[in-house]
Design a protein around this motif. Structure first.
Motif, PDB file in Angstrom:
ATOM      1  N   PRO A 112      33.227   2.417  16.468  1.00 23.32           N
ATOM      2  CA  PRO A 112      32.283   1.300  16.405  1.00 23.32           C
ATOM      3  C   PRO A 112      32.928  -0.063  16.155  1.00 23.32           C
ATOM      4  O   PRO A 112      32.234  -1.066  16.148  1.00 23.32           O
ATOM      5  N   THR A 113      34.254  -0.093  15.972  1.00 24.54           N
ATOM      6  CA  THR A 113      34.926  -1.373  15.780  1.00 24.54           C
ATOM      7  C   THR A 113      35.916  -1.678  16.901  1.00 24.54           C
ATOM      8  O   THR A 113      36.682  -2.635  16.797  1.00 24.54           O
ATOM      9  N   ALA A 114      35.918  -0.869  17.961  1.00 26.89           N
ATOM     10  CA  ALA A 114      36.842  -1.108  19.074  1.00 26.89           C
ATOM     11  C   ALA A 114      36.658  -2.530  19.598  1.00 26.89           C
ATOM     12  O   ALA A 114      35.534  -2.984  19.785  1.00 26.89           O
ATOM     13  N   PRO A 115      37.756  -3.255  19.812  1.00 24.20           N
ATOM     14  CA  PRO A 115      37.658  -4.661  20.217  1.00 24.20           C
ATOM     15  C   PRO A 115      37.320  -4.839  21.697  1.00 24.20           C
ATOM     16  O   PRO A 115      38.134  -5.282  22.494  1.00 24.20           O
ATOM     17  N   LEU A 116      36.092  -4.505  22.049  1.00 27.83           N
ATOM     18  CA  LEU A 116      35.618  -4.663  23.420  1.00 27.83           C
ATOM     19  C   LEU A 116      34.960  -6.032  23.572  1.00 27.83           C
ATOM     20  O   LEU A 116      34.470  -6.606  22.600  1.00 27.83           O
ATOM     21  N   PRO A 117      34.892  -6.537  24.809  1.00 24.67           N
ATOM     22  CA  PRO A 117      34.073  -7.726  25.023  1.00 24.67           C
ATOM     23  C   PRO A 117      32.600  -7.372  24.795  1.00 24.67           C
ATOM     24  O   PRO A 117      32.260  -6.198  24.628  1.00 24.67           O
ATOM     25  N   PHE A 118      31.731  -8.360  24.793  1.00 23.84           N
ATOM     26  CA  PHE A 118      30.290  -8.159  24.608  1.00 23.84           C
ATOM     27  C   PHE A 118      29.566  -8.527  25.894  1.00 23.84           C
ATOM     28  O   PHE A 118      29.887  -9.548  26.513  1.00 23.84           O
ATOM     29  N   PHE A 119      28.590  -7.720  26.273  1.00 21.99           N
ATOM     30  CA  PHE A 119      27.693  -8.099  27.362  1.00 21.99           C
ATOM     31  C   PHE A 119      26.433  -8.656  26.711  1.00 21.99           C
ATOM     32  O   PHE A 119      25.773  -7.964  25.935  1.00 21.99           O
ATOM     33  N   VAL A 120      26.105  -9.930  26.992  1.00 26.29           N
ATOM     34  CA  VAL A 120      24.930 -10.570  26.411  1.00 26.29           C
ATOM     35  C   VAL A 120      23.942 -10.906  27.527  1.00 26.29           C
ATOM     36  O   VAL A 120      24.340 -11.237  28.639  1.00 26.29           O
ATOM     37  N   TYR A 121      22.653 -10.815  27.216  1.00 26.89           N
ATOM     38  CA  TYR A 121      21.646 -10.956  28.262  1.00 26.89           C
ATOM     39  C   TYR A 121      20.421 -11.779  27.865  1.00 26.89           C
ATOM     40  O   TYR A 121      19.513 -11.964  28.671  1.00 26.89           O
ATOM     41  N   GLY A 122      20.381 -12.300  26.640  1.00 29.55           N
ATOM     42  CA  GLY A 122      19.199 -13.025  26.183  1.00 29.55           C
ATOM     43  C   GLY A 122      19.549 -14.330  25.511  1.00 29.55           C
ATOM     44  O   GLY A 122      20.152 -15.221  26.113  1.00 29.55           O
ATOM     45  N   THR A 123      19.212 -14.443  24.235  1.00 23.38           N
ATOM     46  CA  THR A 123      19.402 -15.705  23.511  1.00 23.38           C
ATOM     47  C   THR A 123      20.858 -16.009  23.186  1.00 23.38           C
ATOM     48  O   THR A 123      21.160 -17.086  22.683  1.00 23.38           O
ATOM     49  N   LEU A 124      21.777 -15.086  23.494  1.00 23.09           N
ATOM     50  CA  LEU A 124      23.204 -15.343  23.318  1.00 23.09           C
ATOM     51  C   LEU A 124      23.863 -15.895  24.591  1.00 23.09           C
ATOM     52  O   LEU A 124      25.037 -16.246  24.581  1.00 23.09           O
ATOM     53  N   ARG A 125      23.097 -16.012  25.677  1.00 21.66           N
ATOM     54  CA  ARG A 125      23.653 -16.548  26.918  1.00 21.66           C
ATOM     55  C   ARG A 125      23.875 -18.054  26.799  1.00 21.66           C
ATOM     56  O   ARG A 125      23.197 -18.727  26.021  1.00 21.66           O
ATOM     57  N   PRO A 126      24.837 -18.592  27.542  1.00 19.76           N
ATOM     58  CA  PRO A 126      25.084 -20.035  27.506  1.00 19.76           C
ATOM     59  C   PRO A 126      23.797 -20.827  27.753  1.00 19.76           C
ATOM     60  O   PRO A 126      23.009 -20.492  28.636  1.00 19.76           O
ATOM     61  N   GLY A 127      23.605 -21.850  26.917  1.00 18.35           N
ATOM     62  CA  GLY A 127      22.415 -22.678  27.025  1.00 18.35           C
ATOM     63  C   GLY A 127      21.260 -22.220  26.156  1.00 18.35           C
ATOM     64  O   GLY A 127      20.304 -22.956  25.943  1.00 18.35           O
ATOM     65  N   GLU A 128      21.342 -21.014  25.621  1.00 18.88           N
ATOM     66  CA  GLU A 128      20.295 -20.477  24.750  1.00 18.88           C
ATOM     67  C   GLU A 128      20.667 -20.723  23.291  1.00 18.88           C
ATOM     68  O   GLU A 128      21.837 -20.894  22.950  1.00 18.88           O
TER      69      GLU A 128
END
Length: 148
Positions: A10-26
């Motif tokens: 659960p701590t593996a340093p993977l990138p994050f896929f974001v799809y809502g309020t974490l997207r640029p401009g939100e």
């Protein structure tokens, strides 16, 4: 010697896929990601659908659908702090916890050129996902930014 990332870590340093309020401009992009990333690139999450939530969306497993978002890579030295902050934001207390609103799981996101990238994604917890499938409002096209 090479390093192997195990999906169950659960701590593996993977990138994050974001799809809502974490997207640029939100709103949450500025609060949580600004200054903590080295790259942000368009990507899709196959076999997932997007549902309306109370001011933010929920992604759920859905074969054949795609959620639109960004692949976020943490800046060197910022990963641990960013992971902890996002877990709090997404109300994720750890694998299998009954109070989780989202579950953070490793999934393959796909770049526009078709390249898969293993990333952390926050999906609606199982009970919430069931309720969304039964009576939620799906966002057509799986793109939070085009919902209006």
């Amino acid at each position: 010697m090479t390093s192997v990332v195990r999906p169950q870590d659960p701590t593996a340093p993977l990138p994050f896929f974001v799809y809502g309020t974490l997207r640029p401009g939100e709103v949450n992009h500025d609060l949580f990601l600004r200054g903590r990333t080295v790259s942000e690139e368009p990507a899709g999450l196959p076999d997932a659908a997007l549902y309306e939530g109370p001011g933010y969306p929920f992604a759920v497993d859905c074969p054949g659908s795609v959620v639109v978002g960004e692949l976020i890579t943490a800046a060197p030295g910022a990963y641990g702090e960013l992971l902890a902050a996002l877990d709090v934001l997404e109300e994720y207390g750890g694998p299998g916890r009954p109070g989780n609103v989202y579950d953070r799981i490793p999934r393959d996101a796909v770049r526009p050129d078709g390249t898969p990238v293993r990333a952390w994604v926050y999906l609606a917890s199982p009970l919430l996902a069931r309720d969304l499938r039964e009576s939620g409002t799906e966002i057509p096209g799986g793109d939070w930014l085009k919902r209006r």
